[in-house]
Design a protein around this motif. Structure first.
Motif, PDB file in Angstrom:
ATOM      1  N   ALA A 303       4.631  26.328 -85.512  1.00 25.74           N
ATOM      2  CA  ALA A 303       4.873  27.207 -84.207  1.00 25.74           C
ATOM      3  C   ALA A 303       5.550  28.243 -84.394  1.00 25.74           C
ATOM      4  N   LEU A 304       6.092  28.867 -86.034  1.00 27.67           N
ATOM      5  CA  LEU A 304       6.349  30.308 -86.057  1.00 27.67           C
ATOM      6  C   LEU A 304       4.715  30.687 -85.687  1.00 27.67           C
ATOM      7  N   SER A 305       3.246  29.984 -86.667  1.00 24.70           N
ATOM      8  CA  SER A 305       2.337  31.142 -86.081  1.00 24.70           C
ATOM      9  C   SER A 305       1.498  32.028 -84.932  1.00 24.70           C
ATOM     10  N   GLN A 306       2.145  30.135 -83.663  1.00 26.14           N
ATOM     11  CA  GLN A 306       1.640  30.169 -82.253  1.00 26.14           C
ATOM     12  C   GLN A 306       3.040  31.651 -81.989  1.00 26.14           C
ATOM     13  N   ARG A 307       3.845  31.445 -82.463  1.00 22.07           N
ATOM     14  CA  ARG A 307       5.233  33.171 -82.327  1.00 22.07           C
ATOM     15  C   ARG A 307       4.491  34.342 -81.854  1.00 22.07           C
ATOM     16  N   THR A 308       4.003  33.775 -83.143  1.00 24.22           N
ATOM     17  CA  THR A 308       3.992  35.509 -84.470  1.00 24.22           C
ATOM     18  C   THR A 308       2.023  36.029 -83.269  1.00 24.22           C
ATOM     19  N   LEU A 309       0.887  34.746 -82.827  1.00 18.40           N
ATOM     20  CA  LEU A 309       0.470  35.290 -82.524  1.00 18.40           C
ATOM     21  C   LEU A 309       0.469  35.377 -80.542  1.00 18.40           C
ATOM     22  N   GLY A 310       1.330  35.028 -80.528  1.00 16.35           N
ATOM     23  CA  GLY A 310       1.834  35.339 -78.941  1.00 16.35           C
ATOM     24  C   GLY A 310       2.635  36.922 -79.044  1.00 16.35           C
ATOM     25  N   GLU A 311       2.958  36.669 -79.561  1.00 10.66           N
ATOM     26  CA  GLU A 311       3.934  38.296 -79.662  1.00 10.66           C
ATOM     27  C   GLU A 311       2.760  39.415 -80.098  1.00 10.66           C
ATOM     28  N   ALA A 312       1.582  39.299 -80.796  1.00  8.99           N
ATOM     29  CA  ALA A 312       1.019  40.209 -81.107  1.00  8.99           C
ATOM     30  C   ALA A 312      -0.488  40.018 -80.223  1.00  8.99           C
ATOM     31  N   HIS A 313      -0.478  39.156 -79.208  1.00 10.71           N
ATOM     32  CA  HIS A 313      -1.821  39.616 -78.027  1.00 10.71           C
ATOM     33  C   HIS A 313      -0.672  39.612 -76.976  1.00 10.71           C
ATOM     34  N   GLN A 314       0.806  39.744 -77.125  1.00  8.97           N
ATOM     35  CA  GLN A 314       1.685  40.065 -76.028  1.00  8.97           C
ATOM     36  C   GLN A 314       1.373  41.955 -76.238  1.00  8.97           C
TER      37      GLN A 314
END
Length: 318
Positions: A303-314
Motif C-alpha cells: 500500500a505504501l509503495s503504491q502511494r509512493t508511485l502514485g505521488e511520483a506519477h502525479q
C-alpha cells in the motif's frame, strides 16, 4: 436466611433524574491535565492503527480470507468501542470537580453499547480461534449459537433489566463511564438477583469464549507438533502467539473487572483498571497483529509503495 436487600426504605426507591459520572474528578487538577495529555495521543493512535488494519483488510485482495475478515471486524469493533468510551473520559479530565451529568437514557445507551461491543469482541476472538481450529481439526458449535444478533439481544436485555431496577443511592456513578458494576451498586432490592444478572453475562460473554479459545488452540498446537516441517510450525506458532496475547489482554482485564461478586468489588480499583482496558489494550491489538504478522506487513508495504508511485506519477504530470 433470605437474600440481602437494601436497608433504605422503599419510599426512597426512585429513578434518578440524571447520573453523575465521577471519573477522576476528585484527583488534583494538575494530575488530571497530565493524564489527558498522555492519553489523547494514545486515543488518536488507537483510531489510526485500527482504521489502518480495517482499510488493509478491505483493500488488499491477499487478505480476503476468513482470518483477516475477523481481524478487520475486530478493528471495526475497537474503533466503535473507542469512540463510545474515550471522548467522554478525556473530557472528564478537563471538567471542573463534581463529575459529568448524563441523562439516564444516555447512561443506558452507553452501557448497552459497551456490553454489545465488548461481547462482539469476545465472539470475534473466539471465532478467530475456531477459524484456525477449523483449518486443522473440526468445527465447534458456539459461533452458531452465540451469533452477533444473540449478543445484541443479550446486551439490550441486560441493559433494560438494570435500568428497570429501583435506585435508592442516588445517581453518583463512581467510574469513568456507565459501567455495569458501578450502576448496579446504586440499585435497591435483591442484591443476589443483581449479581446473578452480572454472573450470567460474564458466563456467556467471557467464560465460554475463553474456554473455547483455549480448547481450540490446545488442539491446534497438538496437531502442529505432530505434522509439518520446522518452518511451518514456527509460522503457525506465531499466529497462535499473536492471538493468545490479544485474548489474554482482553479476557484478563475483563475478568478482573467483572467476574467477581459486587460486594467485594472496589470501584476505585476498577477505574484504574479501566484506564488500561480502555486506552492501552485497543492500541496494542493493531501493534501485535501488524508487527508479528507477515501478511499484514506485506500488505502495508504494498500500500505504501503504491502511494509512493502514485505521488511520483502525479508529480511527473504536473
Amino acid at each position: 436466611s433470605g437474600p440481602p436487600v437494601s436497608p433504605w426504605p422503599e419510599s426512597n426507591w426512585t429513578a434518578p433524574q440524571e447520573f453523575i459520572i465521577l471519573g477522576f474528578s476528585g484527583w488534583p487538577p494538575g494530575l488530571r491535565v497530565l493524564l489527558f495529555t498522555l492519553l489523547l495521543p494514545l486515543y488518536l493512535a488507537t483510531l489510526a492503527g485500527n482504521l489502518l488494519i480495517l482499510g488493509l483488510a478491505l483493500a488488499e485482495p491477499a487478505l480476503h480470507t476468513p482470518m483477516y475478515f475477523f481481524l478487520g471486524a475486530l478493528s471495526a469493533v475497537e474503533v466503535a468501542y473507542t469512540l463510545v468510551l474515550t471522548p467522554r473520559m478525556l473530557a472528564g479530565f478537563l471538567l471542573p470537580p463534581g463529575g459529568q451529568a448524563v441523562a439516564p437514557a444516555t447512561c443506558a445507551a452507553q452501557m448497552g453499547l459497551f456490553v454489545a461491543l465488548g461481547g462482539s469482541e469476545c465472539l470475534l476472538l473466539a471465532a478467530m480461534a475456531l477459524d484456525r481450529y477449523l483449518a486443522i481439526c473440526r468445527p465447534l458449535s458456539y459461533p452458531q449459537l452465540m451469533t452477533t444478533e444473540v449478543c445484541s439481544v443479550l446486551a439490550a436485555s441486560l441493559t433494560t433489566a438494570i435500568f428497570q431496577l429501583p435506585f435508592c443511592h442516588g445517581g453518583l456513578v463512581n467510574h469513568v463511564f456507565c459501567d455495569l458494576p458501578a450502576v448496579l451498586v446504586l440499585a435497591c432490592g435483591n442484591r443476589e438477583l443483581q449479581e446473578n444478572v452480572l454472573l450470567v453475562a460474564c458466563l456467556l460473554l467471557l467464560v465460554l469464549p475463553l474456554f473455547l479459545i483455549l480448547l481450540s488452540y490446545t488442539k491446534v498446537i497438538v496437531v502442529i507438533l505432530g505434522v509439518g516441517d520446522a518452518a511451518g510450525r514456527h509460522k503457525a506458532f506465531n499466529t497462535v502467539a499473536s492471538h493468545l496475547t490479544v485474548a489474554v489482554l482482553h479476557y484478563g482485564c475483563a475478568t478482573a473487572m467483572y467476574a467477581r461478586p459486587l460486594s467485594s468489588s472496589s470501584l476505585e480499583e476498577d477505574k484504574l483498571v479501566s484506564l488500561v482496558y480502555i486506552n492501552l489494550t485497543p492500541l496494542l491489538y493493531p501493534a501485535i497483529y501488524t508487527l508479528r504478522n507477515r501478511d499484514m506487513q506485506g500488505a502495508l508495504q504494498r500500500a505504501l509503495s503504491q502511494r509512493t508511485l502514485g505521488e511520483a506519477h502525479q508529480g511527473e504530470l504536473t
